[in-house]
Design a protein around this motif. Structure first.
Motif, mmCIF file in Angstrom:
data_model
loop_
_atom_site.group_PDB
_atom_site.id
_atom_site.type_symbol
_atom_site.label_atom_id
_atom_site.label_comp_id
_atom_site.label_asym_id
_atom_site.label_seq_id
_atom_site.Cartn_x
_atom_site.Cartn_y
_atom_site.Cartn_z
ATOM 1 N N ARG A 68 0.848 -1.199 0.000
ATOM 2 C CA ARG A 68 0.000 0.000 0.000
ATOM 3 C C ARG A 68 0.884 1.249 0.000
ATOM 4 O O ARG A 68 1.998 1.231 0.543
ATOM 5 N N PRO A 69 0.415 2.340 -0.601
ATOM 6 C CA PRO A 69 1.236 3.560 -0.661
ATOM 7 C C PRO A 69 1.702 4.033 0.705
ATOM 8 O O PRO A 69 2.859 4.450 0.866
ATOM 9 N N GLU A 70 0.837 3.954 1.714
ATOM 10 C CA GLU A 70 1.221 4.435 3.039
ATOM 11 C C GLU A 70 2.351 3.602 3.631
ATOM 12 O O GLU A 70 3.198 4.122 4.377
ATOM 13 N N ALA A 71 2.388 2.307 3.287
ATOM 14 C CA ALA A 71 3.480 1.445 3.779
ATOM 15 C C ALA A 71 4.804 1.841 3.131
ATOM 16 O O ALA A 71 5.855 1.863 3.790
ATOM 17 N N ARG A 72 4.755 2.166 1.831
ATOM 18 C CA ARG A 72 5.975 2.604 1.143
ATOM 19 C C ARG A 72 6.463 3.929 1.698
ATOM 20 O O ARG A 72 7.673 4.151 1.835
ATOM 21 N N TYR A 73 5.516 4.853 2.003
ATOM 22 C CA TYR A 73 5.903 6.149 2.561
ATOM 23 C C TYR A 73 6.587 5.986 3.912
ATOM 24 O O TYR A 73 7.468 6.781 4.276
ATOM 25 N N GLU A 74 6.217 4.970 4.651
ATOM 26 C CA GLU A 74 6.807 4.707 5.965
ATOM 27 C C GLU A 74 8.142 3.976 5.853
ATOM 28 O O GLU A 74 8.769 3.675 6.872
ATOM 29 N N GLY A 75 8.563 3.688 4.612
ATOM 30 C CA GLY A 75 9.853 3.048 4.404
ATOM 31 C C GLY A 75 9.841 1.540 4.547
ATOM 32 O O GLY A 75 10.910 0.912 4.623
ATOM 33 N N LYS A 76 8.675 0.935 4.574
ATOM 34 C CA LYS A 76 8.586 -0.513 4.704
ATOM 35 C C LYS A 76 8.830 -1.172 3.346
ATOM 36 O O LYS A 76 8.501 -0.622 2.300
ATOM 37 N N THR A 77 9.420 -2.352 3.369
ATOM 38 C CA THR A 77 9.726 -3.089 2.142
ATOM 39 C C THR A 77 9.072 -4.465 2.182
ATOM 40 O O THR A 77 8.723 -4.974 3.258
ATOM 41 N N THR A 78 8.941 -5.060 1.002
ATOM 42 C CA THR A 78 8.372 -6.408 0.938
ATOM 43 C C THR A 78 9.267 -7.400 1.678
ATOM 44 O O THR A 78 8.768 -8.354 2.287
ATOM 45 N N GLU A 79 10.601 -7.178 1.637
ATOM 46 C CA GLU A 79 11.520 -8.074 2.335
ATOM 47 C C GLU A 79 11.258 -8.062 3.836
ATOM 48 O O GLU A 79 11.224 -9.124 4.480
ATOM 49 N N ASP A 80 11.043 -6.864 4.406
ATOM 50 C CA ASP A 80 10.783 -6.756 5.845
ATOM 51 C C ASP A 80 9.480 -7.450 6.222
ATOM 52 O O ASP A 80 9.408 -8.174 7.225
ATOM 53 N N ILE A 81 8.448 -7.239 5.419
ATOM 54 C CA ILE A 81 7.139 -7.821 5.723
ATOM 55 C C ILE A 81 7.162 -9.334 5.585
ATOM 56 O O ILE A 81 6.600 -10.063 6.413
ATOM 57 N N LEU A 82 7.843 -9.834 4.542
ATOM 58 C CA LEU A 82 7.940 -11.287 4.367
ATOM 59 C C LEU A 82 8.738 -11.916 5.501
ATOM 60 O O LEU A 82 8.402 -13.012 5.970
ATOM 61 N N GLU A 83 9.781 -11.236 5.939
ATOM 62 C CA GLU A 83 10.564 -11.750 7.062
ATOM 63 C C GLU A 83 9.695 -11.864 8.317
ATOM 64 O O GLU A 83 9.794 -12.832 9.072
ATOM 65 N N ARG A 84 8.821 -10.876 8.510
ATOM 66 C CA ARG A 84 7.920 -10.910 9.664
ATOM 67 C C ARG A 84 6.904 -12.034 9.543
ATOM 68 O O ARG A 84 6.614 -12.743 10.506
#
Length: 314
Positions: free
Chosen positions: A283-299
């Motif tokens: 989501r755009p808000e997640a990208r604005y917060e600096g989150k990446t797919t790698e971080d989310i998948l790791e979680r």
């Protein structure tokens, strides 16, 4: 590690210094019958990796340099009228090969990008209503530069979904780069590379990969990870069932590489970021917060319930 597969990777390492992980993942995709998207800055060896892999297995190598003016017929081929025979004759394009380098795939128009869809999924092309098989093995490794965006056409989700794995090359460390200079001082090592297995042996390995056992609990684990991507607030679009199939096939190939005839949950965990990462839209808000797919998948992976099965001797 499986002896034949080890020889392929060692052969690639004669050219690619410090890129064993990338070589292993590339071979995993090749054994699984999938395709690879290599993304990184220019000059880190993306093209050289594809050439080294093709030479190592004795495959027919074709390169397609994607440019804004490239047409679909420049990729798949075209029928040309022969006045002597009074018939149209098919002139195959560069897609008709074993290992295809789709260089800078995001430089060409979506119309030309879509010409790859059928060939990557079905290993065939359709010309004038006639479907022609490309043959086996068929492996596409596409490259793209994530830095320059002017004059590029981002790959649509349907196209990205055709790639089994997405891999980033990365820069070599200081010692590795010195070794690169040493080997390239007088000649390019790729010219001296010779095949270490035949195409028939490669096809046999691909058939053996399909026989690698995947227990139901491991299949459930794959589905658990896939469904988790569809229920995370930061993710706009999670992975599809095709991604679950891709992860299972990649895990079978990785298990074969480790000389096992069964898949472990560890295989699934290791490969999930490379299989799922490019199939997820944040989501755009997640990208604005600096989150990446790698971080989310790791979680997601860290919170997953790993299947454990104990085998007792009778």
């Amino acid at each position: 590690m499986h002896k034949q597969i080890e020889t392929i990777i060692e052969n690639i390492e004669k050219v690619m210094i410090g890129k064993r992980k990338v070589a292993e993942l590339s071979v995993v995709a090749l054994l699984a019958g999938g395709h690879v998207l290599l993304e990184d800055v220019p000059g880190v060896g993306k093209t050289m990796m594809v050439k080294a892999l093709a030479k190592s297995v004795g495959a027919e190598f074709k390169r397609i340099q994607f440019t804004p003016d490239l047409l679909p017929s420049d990729v798949i081929g075209v029928s040309i009228y022969n006045p002597k025979t009074l018939q149209f004759e098919f002139r195959p394009g560069p897609i008709m090969g074993n290992i295809i380098l789709a260089d800078e795939i995001n430089r060409t128009s979506p119309k030309t990008q879509s010409a790859l869809l059928e060939s990557m999924e079905e290993a065939s092309v359709t010309i004038d209503g006639e479907t022609l098989d490309i043959g086996k093995p068929f492996f596409v490794m596409a490259t793209q530069n994530p830095i320059e965006y002017e004059g590029t056409y981002p790959l649509p989700e349907a196209q990205l979904d055709r790639f089994l794995l997405k891999i980033k090359m990365g820069y070599p460390n200081a010692q590795e780069e010195i070794e690169v200079l040493r080997r390239a001082e007088k000649t390019q090592p790729i010219f001296d590379l010779t095949p270490v297995i035949t195409l028939d042996e490669l096809l046999k390995l691909q058939d053996e990969v399909k026989e690698v056992y995947v227990e139901d609990s491991v299949k459930s684990y794959i589905v658990q990870l896939a469904r988790a991507t569809r229920n995370v607030s930061e993710i706009y679009l999670g992975v599809s069932p095709r991604a679950s199939i891709a992860l299972m096939k990649a895990s079978q190939a990785y298990a074969k590489m480790q000389d096992r005839d069964y898949v472990k949950p560890d295989d699934v965990q290791y490969l999930a970021p490379f299989v799922f990462g490019h199939r997820i839209i944040l989501r755009p808000e997640a990208r604005y917060e600096g989150k990446t797919t790698e971080d989310i998948l790791e979680r997601i992976i860290s919170k997953s319930v790993i299947p454990i099965k104990r085998y007792a001797e009778q």
